[in-house]
Scaffold this motif. Structure first.
Motif, PDB file in Angstrom:
ATOM      1  N   GLY A  63       0.816  -1.205   0.000  1.00 16.81           N
ATOM      2  CA  GLY A  63       0.000   0.000   0.000  1.00 16.81           C
ATOM      3  C   GLY A  63       0.850   1.256   0.000  1.00 16.81           C
ATOM      4  N   LEU A  64       0.291   2.320  -0.526  1.00 15.37           N
ATOM      5  CA  LEU A  64       0.906   3.648  -0.515  1.00 15.37           C
ATOM      6  C   LEU A  64      -0.071   4.557   0.221  1.00 15.37           C
ATOM      7  CD1 LEU A  64       2.945   5.829  -1.471  1.00 15.37           C
ATOM      8  CD2 LEU A  64       1.671   5.915  -3.630  1.00 15.37           C
ATOM      9  N   HIS A  65       0.265   4.889   1.469  1.00 15.56           N
ATOM     10  CA  HIS A  65      -0.662   5.605   2.333  1.00 15.56           C
ATOM     11  C   HIS A  65      -0.114   6.997   2.652  1.00 15.56           C
ATOM     12  CE1 HIS A  65      -2.550   1.746   2.652  1.00 15.56           C
ATOM     13  NE2 HIS A  65      -1.574   1.221   3.393  1.00 15.56           N
ATOM     14  N   LEU A 119      -5.051  -1.017   7.010  1.00 16.92           N
ATOM     15  CA  LEU A 119      -5.228  -2.454   7.207  1.00 16.92           C
ATOM     16  C   LEU A 119      -3.905  -3.214   7.233  1.00 16.92           C
ATOM     17  CD1 LEU A 119      -8.320  -3.137   4.892  1.00 16.92           C
ATOM     18  CD2 LEU A 119      -8.277  -2.971   7.402  1.00 16.92           C
ATOM     19  N   ASP A 120      -2.883  -2.708   6.523  1.00 22.51           N
ATOM     20  CA  ASP A 120      -1.636  -3.467   6.398  1.00 22.51           C
ATOM     21  C   ASP A 120      -0.505  -2.928   7.267  1.00 22.51           C
ATOM     22  OD1 ASP A 120      -1.568  -1.153   4.922  1.00 22.51           O
ATOM     23  OD2 ASP A 120      -0.719  -2.051   3.107  1.00 22.51           O
ATOM     24  N   ALA A 121      -0.852  -2.142   8.314  1.00 23.56           N
ATOM     25  CA  ALA A 121       0.164  -1.596   9.220  1.00 23.56           C
ATOM     26  C   ALA A 121      -0.440  -1.459  10.610  1.00 23.56           C
ATOM     27  CB  ALA A 121       0.664  -0.243   8.717  1.00 23.56           C
ATOM     28  N   GLY A 154       6.961  -7.579  12.947  1.00 19.73           N
ATOM     29  CA  GLY A 154       6.983  -9.013  12.674  1.00 19.73           C
ATOM     30  C   GLY A 154       7.889  -9.305  11.498  1.00 19.73           C
ATOM     31  N   ASP A 155       7.351  -9.960  10.460  1.00 23.35           N
ATOM     32  CA  ASP A 155       8.165 -10.237   9.274  1.00 23.35           C
ATOM     33  C   ASP A 155       7.986  -9.157   8.208  1.00 23.35           C
ATOM     34  OD1 ASP A 155       5.623 -10.749   8.346  1.00 23.35           O
ATOM     35  OD2 ASP A 155       6.093 -12.723   7.496  1.00 23.35           O
ATOM     36  N   ALA A 156       7.264  -8.100   8.542  1.00 22.79           N
ATOM     37  CA  ALA A 156       7.028  -6.999   7.609  1.00 22.79           C
ATOM     38  C   ALA A 156       7.882  -5.788   7.988  1.00 22.79           C
ATOM     39  CB  ALA A 156       5.553  -6.611   7.601  1.00 22.79           C
ATOM     40  N   VAL A 157       7.994  -4.864   7.048  1.00 24.11           N
ATOM     41  CA  VAL A 157       8.676  -3.594   7.281  1.00 24.11           C
ATOM     42  C   VAL A 157       7.711  -2.479   6.892  1.00 24.11           C
ATOM     43  CG1 VAL A 157      10.445  -2.054   6.334  1.00 24.11           C
ATOM     44  CG2 VAL A 157      11.080  -4.339   7.079  1.00 24.11           C
ATOM     45  N   ILE A 158       7.619  -1.467   7.765  1.00 27.37           N
ATOM     46  CA  ILE A 158       6.807  -0.296   7.464  1.00 27.37           C
ATOM     47  C   ILE A 158       7.768   0.834   7.094  1.00 27.37           C
ATOM     48  CG2 ILE A 158       4.993   1.249   8.245  1.00 27.37           C
ATOM     49  CD1 ILE A 158       4.243  -1.758   8.241  1.00 27.37           C
ATOM     50  N   GLU A 159       7.788   1.199   5.819  1.00 22.75           N
ATOM     51  CA  GLU A 159       8.620   2.303   5.362  1.00 22.75           C
ATOM     52  C   GLU A 159       7.914   3.617   5.654  1.00 22.75           C
ATOM     53  OE1 GLU A 159      10.370   4.220   1.189  1.00 22.75           O
ATOM     54  OE2 GLU A 159       8.836   2.648   1.170  1.00 22.75           O
ATOM     55  N   VAL A 160       8.602   4.504   6.376  1.00 21.20           N
ATOM     56  CA  VAL A 160       8.096   5.840   6.661  1.00 21.20           C
ATOM     57  C   VAL A 160       8.946   6.803   5.838  1.00 21.20           C
ATOM     58  CG1 VAL A 160       7.538   7.516   8.458  1.00 21.20           C
ATOM     59  CG2 VAL A 160       7.586   5.068   9.001  1.00 21.20           C
ATOM     60  N   ALA A 161       8.336   7.568   4.939  1.00 18.43           N
ATOM     61  CA  ALA A 161       9.127   8.326   3.973  1.00 18.43           C
ATOM     62  C   ALA A 161       8.458   9.648   3.628  1.00 18.43           C
ATOM     63  CB  ALA A 161       9.332   7.490   2.710  1.00 18.43           C
ATOM     64  N   LYS A 162       9.196  10.473   2.886  1.00 17.35           N
ATOM     65  CA  LYS A 162       8.648  11.715   2.346  1.00 17.35           C
ATOM     66  C   LYS A 162       8.971  11.772   0.865  1.00 17.35           C
ATOM     67  CE  LYS A 162       8.364  15.528   4.601  1.00 17.35           C
ATOM     68  NZ  LYS A 162       8.721  16.728   5.403  1.00 17.35           N
ATOM     69  N   ILE A 186       3.488   6.286   4.386  1.00 13.55           N
ATOM     70  CA  ILE A 186       4.021   4.987   4.795  1.00 13.55           C
ATOM     71  C   ILE A 186       3.731   3.984   3.688  1.00 13.55           C
ATOM     72  CG2 ILE A 186       3.777   5.448   7.263  1.00 13.55           C
ATOM     73  CD1 ILE A 186       1.440   3.414   7.266  1.00 13.55           C
ATOM     74  N   ARG A 187       4.667   3.023   3.554  1.00 12.02           N
ATOM     75  CA  ARG A 187       4.521   1.942   2.574  1.00 12.02           C
ATOM     76  C   ARG A 187       4.845   0.630   3.277  1.00 12.02           C
ATOM     77  NH1 ARG A 187       7.033   4.593  -2.866  1.00 12.02           N
ATOM     78  NH2 ARG A 187       8.769   4.949  -1.468  1.00 12.02           N
ATOM     79  N   PRO A 188       3.842  -0.125   3.697  1.00 14.37           N
ATOM     80  CA  PRO A 188       4.107  -1.434   4.295  1.00 14.37           C
ATOM     81  C   PRO A 188       4.665  -2.410   3.259  1.00 14.37           C
ATOM     82  CG  PRO A 188       1.925  -0.607   4.884  1.00 14.37           C
ATOM     83  CD  PRO A 188       2.429   0.247   3.773  1.00 14.37           C
ATOM     84  N   ARG A 189       5.598  -3.225   3.702  1.00  8.27           N
ATOM     85  CA  ARG A 189       6.228  -4.216   2.817  1.00  8.27           C
ATOM     86  C   ARG A 189       6.108  -5.589   3.464  1.00  8.27           C
ATOM     87  NH1 ARG A 189      10.842  -1.420  -0.499  1.00  8.27           N
ATOM     88  NH2 ARG A 189      10.235   0.783  -0.377  1.00  8.27           N
ATOM     89  N   HIS A 190       5.299  -6.439   2.840  1.00  7.86           N
ATOM     90  CA  HIS A 190       5.006  -7.769   3.367  1.00  7.86           C
ATOM     91  C   HIS A 190       5.592  -8.834   2.437  1.00  7.86           C
ATOM     92  CE1 HIS A 190       2.073  -6.603   6.561  1.00  7.86           C
ATOM     93  NE2 HIS A 190       1.971  -5.519   5.792  1.00  7.86           N
ATOM     94  N   PRO A 191       6.462  -9.705   2.953  1.00  7.00           N
ATOM     95  CA  PRO A 191       7.122 -10.700   2.090  1.00  7.00           C
ATOM     96  C   PRO A 191       6.169 -11.618   1.341  1.00  7.00           C
ATOM     97  CG  PRO A 191       8.201 -10.583   4.236  1.00  7.00           C
ATOM     98  CD  PRO A 191       6.948  -9.758   4.343  1.00  7.00           C
ATOM     99  N   GLU A 192       4.984 -11.856   1.912  1.00  6.57           N
ATOM    100  CA  GLU A 192       4.051 -12.800   1.278  1.00  6.57           C
ATOM    101  C   GLU A 192       3.174 -12.149   0.217  1.00  6.57           C
ATOM    102  OE1 GLU A 192       1.826 -11.019   4.802  1.00  6.57           O
ATOM    103  OE2 GLU A 192       3.891 -11.611   4.309  1.00  6.57           O
ATOM    104  N   HIS A 193       3.404 -10.871  -0.094  1.00  6.02           N
ATOM    105  CA  HIS A 193       2.585 -10.189  -1.100  1.00  6.02           C
ATOM    106  C   HIS A 193       2.652 -10.946  -2.431  1.00  6.02           C
ATOM    107  CE1 HIS A 193       0.376  -7.148  -3.089  1.00  6.02           C
ATOM    108  NE2 HIS A 193       1.380  -6.530  -3.681  1.00  6.02           N
ATOM    109  N   PRO A 194       1.514 -11.253  -3.054  1.00  2.36           N
ATOM    110  CA  PRO A 194       1.508 -12.063  -4.290  1.00  2.36           C
ATOM    111  C   PRO A 194       2.359 -11.487  -5.412  1.00  2.36           C
ATOM    112  CG  PRO A 194      -0.703 -11.918  -3.383  1.00  2.36           C
ATOM    113  CD  PRO A 194       0.145 -10.987  -2.562  1.00  2.36           C
ATOM    114  N   LEU A 195       2.466 -10.175  -5.516  1.00  5.07           N
ATOM    115  CA  LEU A 195       3.294  -9.593  -6.567  1.00  5.07           C
ATOM    116  C   LEU A 195       4.733 -10.066  -6.446  1.00  5.07           C
ATOM    117  CD1 LEU A 195       3.302  -7.568  -8.959  1.00  5.07           C
ATOM    118  CD2 LEU A 195       3.977  -5.798  -7.320  1.00  5.07           C
ATOM    119  N   ARG A 196       5.188 -10.218  -5.205  1.00  8.07           N
ATOM    120  CA  ARG A 196       6.559 -10.681  -4.972  1.00  8.07           C
ATOM    121  C   ARG A 196       6.673 -12.204  -5.150  1.00  8.07           C
ATOM    122  NH1 ARG A 196       9.093 -13.058  -0.626  1.00  8.07           N
ATOM    123  NH2 ARG A 196      11.367 -12.907  -0.755  1.00  8.07           N
ATOM    124  N   THR A 197       5.766 -12.950  -4.550  1.00  6.70           N
ATOM    125  CA  THR A 197       5.905 -14.406  -4.570  1.00  6.70           C
ATOM    126  C   THR A 197       5.713 -14.987  -5.968  1.00  6.70           C
ATOM    127  OG1 THR A 197       3.567 -14.671  -3.948  1.00  6.70           O
ATOM    128  CG2 THR A 197       5.187 -14.613  -2.167  1.00  6.70           C
TER     129      THR A 197
END
Length: 272
Positions: A39-41, A51-53, A101-109, A116-127
């Motif tokens: 997500g791009l929030h 929902l993803d953070a 957990g196994d995710a990373v929440i990127e906080v950026a400008k 924020i951009r949550p990064r989840h390893p199980e995201h289908p685009l990646r797998t």
């Protein structure tokens, strides 16, 4: 590199390119790489939950704040944080990664706006990622050019993959080169390493075989006489070619080449 017209040199050139391309795709598909973004929030003064953070997020004069609920925890710079946590003011194009957990929440400008951009390893685009299609490497596309610095770096405003967003980069100079008997030019931005350069461009293949919005090419630092090598075999997609959750810059208007650069990465399978 300069490639002689011999099967041995061409084979070496191709092998080195294949190694580079595998490394590039591997970084893209890292467990917390851009293919893992869910997500791009965009943050506002009004607190929001996503929902993803974890937590409730907001931004203001003091920067980005998260308020974590009971049982929620982030790890920031190796320290577990709970309750209210102030990330502070994030610099433009800067960011902080908070582990959840196994995710990373990127906080950026980006473009002056906190996100924020949550990064989840199980995201289908990646797998489901199987690699980026590309033109076969060809030494003909390693072109020698000349870099001419501007008297002063020129602040250059460009658009972004996100409508309404703008980026501003300092352009240190311009590169001139020839392809097919035509003299062409590209405005350059600073690269990732000292003295190196980066160009964003489109060409006659854009939207046909290559991603329509942009491609990027990183260039080693110019020689003492301004000589540079533009190896278009290494022209890469930016993250926006794969995901709608990227804020990638678009090329400046003068970097829209009127020739077909049939080299480098093609439209990702995810966009076909």
């Amino acid at each position: 590199m300069t490639v002689q017209d011999s099967s041995t040199d061409i084979s070496t050139f191709a092998t080195e390119w294949e190694t580079w391309h595998r490394r590039k795709d591997s970084a893209l598909a890292h467990e917390h790489g851009f293919l893992a973004v869910t997500g791009l929030h965009w943050l506002a003064t009004d607190p929001q939950r996503f929902l993803d953070a974890p937590g409730i997020w907001s931004t203001g004069d003091d920067g980005v704040t998260v308020v974590l609920g009971e049982g929620e925890e982030l790890v920031v710079d190796g320290t577990a944080v709970r309750g209210r946590h102030l990330f502070g003011v994030i610099p433009e194009r800067g960011g902080v990664n908070a582990i959840w957990g196994d995710a990373v929440i990127e906080v950026a400008k980006r473009g002056g706006h906190d996100l924020i951009r949550p990064r989840h390893p199980e995201h289908p685009l990646r797998t489901a990622f199987t690699g980026t299609p590309a033109y076969a490497p060809d030494p003909r596309w390693a072109v020698t050019g000349t870099y001419t610095p501007f008297p002063e770096p020129r602040p250059t405003t460009v658009g972004a993959a996100v409508e309404g967003l703008q980026h501003v980069y300092d352009a240190p100079g311009r590169i001139r080169f020839r392809i097919g008997g035509r003299t062409l030019g590209l405005t350059a931005f600073n690269g990732h390493t000292p003295g190196s350069l980066m160009v964003l461009f489109t060409d006659a293949t854009s939207g046909v075989t290559t991603y329509p919005a942009n491609r990027a090419l990183h260039i080693d630092a110019p020689g003492p006489d301004g000589t540079v090598v533009l190896d278009f075999n290494h022209a890469t997609n930016l993250p926006c070619a794969y995901t709608d959750f990227a804020t990638c810059p678009l090329p400046p208007a003068e970097n829209r080449l009127p020739v077909a650069i049939e080299a480098g990465e093609k439209i990702p399978n995810e966009r076909i």
